[in-house]
Write a protein that holds these residues in place. Sequence first.
Motif, PDB file in Angstrom:
ATOM      1  N   VAL A 242      -5.135   8.054  -2.359  1.00  0.00           N
ATOM      2  CA  VAL A 242      -4.810   9.463  -2.572  1.00  0.00           C
ATOM      3  C   VAL A 242      -5.796  10.321  -1.779  1.00  0.00           C
ATOM      4  CG1 VAL A 242      -4.497  11.313  -4.244  1.00  0.00           C
ATOM      5  CG2 VAL A 242      -3.959   8.952  -4.889  1.00  0.00           C
ATOM      6  N   ASP A 243      -5.270  11.136  -0.886  1.00  0.00           N
ATOM      7  CA  ASP A 243      -6.080  12.088  -0.132  1.00  0.00           C
ATOM      8  C   ASP A 243      -5.834  13.487  -0.692  1.00  0.00           C
ATOM      9  OD1 ASP A 243      -6.948  10.052   1.461  1.00  0.00           O
ATOM     10  OD2 ASP A 243      -5.623  10.507   3.151  1.00  0.00           O
ATOM     11  N   VAL A 244      -6.897  14.189  -1.030  1.00  0.00           N
ATOM     12  CA  VAL A 244      -6.795  15.564  -1.521  1.00  0.00           C
ATOM     13  C   VAL A 244      -7.377  16.484  -0.456  1.00  0.00           C
ATOM     14  CG1 VAL A 244      -7.452  17.175  -3.338  1.00  0.00           C
ATOM     15  CG2 VAL A 244      -6.974  14.784  -3.908  1.00  0.00           C
ATOM     16  N   ALA A 245      -6.561  17.397   0.033  1.00  0.00           N
ATOM     17  CA  ALA A 245      -6.978  18.251   1.144  1.00  0.00           C
ATOM     18  C   ALA A 245      -6.054  19.458   1.217  1.00  0.00           C
ATOM     19  CB  ALA A 245      -6.931  17.459   2.454  1.00  0.00           C
ATOM     20  N   PRO A 246      -6.409  20.465   2.023  1.00  0.00           N
ATOM     21  CA  PRO A 246      -5.485  21.579   2.255  1.00  0.00           C
ATOM     22  C   PRO A 246      -4.200  21.104   2.920  1.00  0.00           C
ATOM     23  CG  PRO A 246      -7.720  22.136   2.951  1.00  0.00           C
ATOM     24  CD  PRO A 246      -7.723  20.670   2.669  1.00  0.00           C
ATOM     25  N   SER A 247      -3.151  21.892   2.766  1.00  0.00           N
ATOM     26  CA  SER A 247      -1.830  21.485   3.255  1.00  0.00           C
ATOM     27  C   SER A 247      -1.808  21.214   4.755  1.00  0.00           C
ATOM     28  CB  SER A 247      -0.794  22.553   2.905  1.00  0.00           C
ATOM     29  OG  SER A 247      -0.581  22.613   1.512  1.00  0.00           O
ATOM     30  N   GLY A 248      -2.518  22.010   5.528  1.00  0.00           N
ATOM     31  CA  GLY A 248      -2.503  21.812   6.975  1.00  0.00           C
ATOM     32  C   GLY A 248      -2.962  20.420   7.370  1.00  0.00           C
ATOM     33  N   ALA A 249      -4.065  19.979   6.792  1.00  0.00           N
ATOM     34  CA  ALA A 249      -4.585  18.643   7.106  1.00  0.00           C
ATOM     35  C   ALA A 249      -3.633  17.559   6.615  1.00  0.00           C
ATOM     36  CB  ALA A 249      -5.968  18.460   6.479  1.00  0.00           C
ATOM     37  N   LEU A 250      -3.033  17.786   5.446  1.00  0.00           N
ATOM     38  CA  LEU A 250      -2.109  16.794   4.893  1.00  0.00           C
ATOM     39  C   LEU A 250      -0.872  16.642   5.770  1.00  0.00           C
ATOM     40  CD1 LEU A 250      -2.246  17.735   1.094  1.00  0.00           C
ATOM     41  CD2 LEU A 250      -3.430  15.840   2.233  1.00  0.00           C
TER      42      LEU A 250
ATOM     43  N   THR B 211       0.825  -1.203   0.000  1.00  0.00           N
ATOM     44  CA  THR B 211       0.000   0.000   0.000  1.00  0.00           C
ATOM     45  C   THR B 211       0.858   1.251   0.000  1.00  0.00           C
ATOM     46  OG1 THR B 211      -1.761  -1.140   1.209  1.00  0.00           O
ATOM     47  CG2 THR B 211      -1.788   1.264   1.272  1.00  0.00           C
ATOM     48  N   VAL B 212       0.446   2.230  -0.783  1.00  0.00           N
ATOM     49  CA  VAL B 212       1.083   3.543  -0.761  1.00  0.00           C
ATOM     50  C   VAL B 212      -0.013   4.582  -0.560  1.00  0.00           C
ATOM     51  CG1 VAL B 212       1.052   3.637  -3.287  1.00  0.00           C
ATOM     52  CG2 VAL B 212       2.498   5.211  -2.023  1.00  0.00           C
ATOM     53  N   ARG B 213       0.236   5.511   0.340  1.00  0.00           N
ATOM     54  CA  ARG B 213      -0.738   6.550   0.664  1.00  0.00           C
ATOM     55  C   ARG B 213      -0.116   7.922   0.404  1.00  0.00           C
ATOM     56  NH1 ARG B 213      -5.040   4.365   3.426  1.00  0.00           N
ATOM     57  NH2 ARG B 213      -4.710   2.251   4.216  1.00  0.00           N
ATOM     58  N   VAL B 214      -0.750   8.666  -0.484  1.00  0.00           N
ATOM     59  CA  VAL B 214      -0.240   9.965  -0.907  1.00  0.00           C
ATOM     60  C   VAL B 214      -1.262  11.042  -0.574  1.00  0.00           C
ATOM     61  CG1 VAL B 214       0.597  11.314  -2.868  1.00  0.00           C
ATOM     62  CG2 VAL B 214       0.960   8.837  -2.809  1.00  0.00           C
ATOM     63  N   GLY B 215      -0.774  12.181  -0.118  1.00  0.00           N
ATOM     64  CA  GLY B 215      -1.640  13.334   0.099  1.00  0.00           C
ATOM     65  C   GLY B 215      -1.216  14.462  -0.819  1.00  0.00           C
ATOM     66  N   ALA B 216      -2.162  15.222  -1.322  1.00  0.00           N
ATOM     67  CA  ALA B 216      -1.803  16.297  -2.248  1.00  0.00           C
ATOM     68  C   ALA B 216      -2.851  17.389  -2.249  1.00  0.00           C
ATOM     69  CB  ALA B 216      -1.640  15.746  -3.678  1.00  0.00           C
ATOM     70  N   VAL B 217      -2.396  18.610  -2.479  1.00  0.00           N
ATOM     71  CA  VAL B 217      -3.320  19.685  -2.802  1.00  0.00           C
ATOM     72  C   VAL B 217      -3.917  19.364  -4.171  1.00  0.00           C
ATOM     73  CG1 VAL B 217      -2.153  21.409  -1.396  1.00  0.00           C
ATOM     74  CG2 VAL B 217      -1.438  21.058  -3.768  1.00  0.00           C
ATOM     75  N   THR B 218      -5.024  20.010  -4.517  1.00  0.00           N
ATOM     76  CA  THR B 218      -5.767  19.608  -5.706  1.00  0.00           C
ATOM     77  C   THR B 218      -4.932  19.662  -6.981  1.00  0.00           C
ATOM     78  OG1 THR B 218      -7.777  20.471  -4.667  1.00  0.00           O
ATOM     79  CG2 THR B 218      -7.885  19.984  -7.010  1.00  0.00           C
ATOM     80  N   GLY B 219      -4.223  20.765  -7.196  1.00  0.00           N
ATOM     81  CA  GLY B 219      -3.414  20.892  -8.401  1.00  0.00           C
ATOM     82  C   GLY B 219      -2.333  19.831  -8.481  1.00  0.00           C
ATOM     83  N   GLY B 220      -1.701  19.540  -7.346  1.00  0.00           N
ATOM     84  CA  GLY B 220      -0.674  18.511  -7.322  1.00  0.00           C
ATOM     85  C   GLY B 220      -1.233  17.128  -7.608  1.00  0.00           C
ATOM     86  N   ALA B 221      -2.431  16.857  -7.092  1.00  0.00           N
ATOM     87  CA  ALA B 221      -3.050  15.557  -7.333  1.00  0.00           C
ATOM     88  C   ALA B 221      -3.321  15.346  -8.810  1.00  0.00           C
ATOM     89  CB  ALA B 221      -4.341  15.442  -6.531  1.00  0.00           C
ATOM     90  N   VAL B 222      -3.885  16.374  -9.461  1.00  0.00           N
ATOM     91  CA  VAL B 222      -4.232  16.258 -10.878  1.00  0.00           C
ATOM     92  C   VAL B 222      -2.983  16.292 -11.761  1.00  0.00           C
ATOM     93  CG1 VAL B 222      -5.448  17.380 -12.791  1.00  0.00           C
ATOM     94  CG2 VAL B 222      -6.521  17.243 -10.538  1.00  0.00           C
ATOM     95  N   GLY B 223      -2.056  17.192 -11.456  1.00  0.00           N
ATOM     96  CA  GLY B 223      -0.920  17.405 -12.337  1.00  0.00           C
ATOM     97  C   GLY B 223       0.200  16.389 -12.207  1.00  0.00           C
TER      98      GLY B 223
END
Length: 313
Positions: free
Chosen positions: A132-140, A100-112
Amino acid sequence: MSDILANRLLPKHFSLIRAVAEYGQLSLAANALALTQPAASRMLADIERHVGAAIFVRTPKGMEPTAIGVALARRAQNLLEEIREAAREVEAIRRGMTGTVRVGAVTGGAVGYVVPAIQTLKAEAEAADIHVDVAPSGALINDLLAGQLDFVLGRIPNGVDARQFSIVGVLSEEVDLLVHQSHPLAYAERLTMADLVHFPWVMQAPGAPVRQALEGVFIEQGAAIPSNIVNTTSLLVMIAMLAASNAIAPMSREVSELLCRHTTGTGLLQLDIELPIAVAPYHLITVAGKRMTPIAARMRELVMSEFDNRRRG
């Protein structure tokens, strides 16, 4: 009889059956399998001896499968694909490309960056379990420190000690302003912020990087900051608001380009604004000293490769 046959027919036999059925000529099938024609002929004879019946019959048009040949050729396709899949899985396990790999990203980073990396990783290791979790940086960053994410594409929030992280890459983020194609300003040119003040807006809450960048441009151009704002982090809510009203929404360039493609059918387009809107860059962030699993390390490598490709392009 069926058990005896199953023990005697080998993958190479099924490869020949499929090739002869596909090409209709023993010579062409032998060439496709890098065999000599005599070797292919002997192998076919062995198969028919094991089966106890003819697999192919010779006709003026070539070799045509018998009813048994049709059945074996159909099974051969599935069997050989299973063998190839088993080989890929064994290789993935050998290289540590499972788990398993778990990645967090802001929206632009997730898409791009994350989505292209996922496509490459899945081609290498289909069984990889990717989250993949998409959220604001603070939560990530909080989830990263809690051990719930392997790495993050985001920003270090104010008040957080950056020394506890390994930070690489400078990922720029530009912002587009999106409206529905029926918006009064949809096809206007060289718009200033003053032209946009009196329309409703839907955007992230105060303090979010995209919103801060947008407000900075309003201030730079001497325009009032809009007062009619719906605050949300939900992309779906933003799209729904744009479709249902004359709202304007700021979105990262990667998301904007995705939504404004003709194939998406959203009916959204980018406003032509006079000054660009740039957000503070974000980074690829891991916890310093934390050892990553091979699958997570490969995912991180692919994200950085995508970043390098974009930077060179």
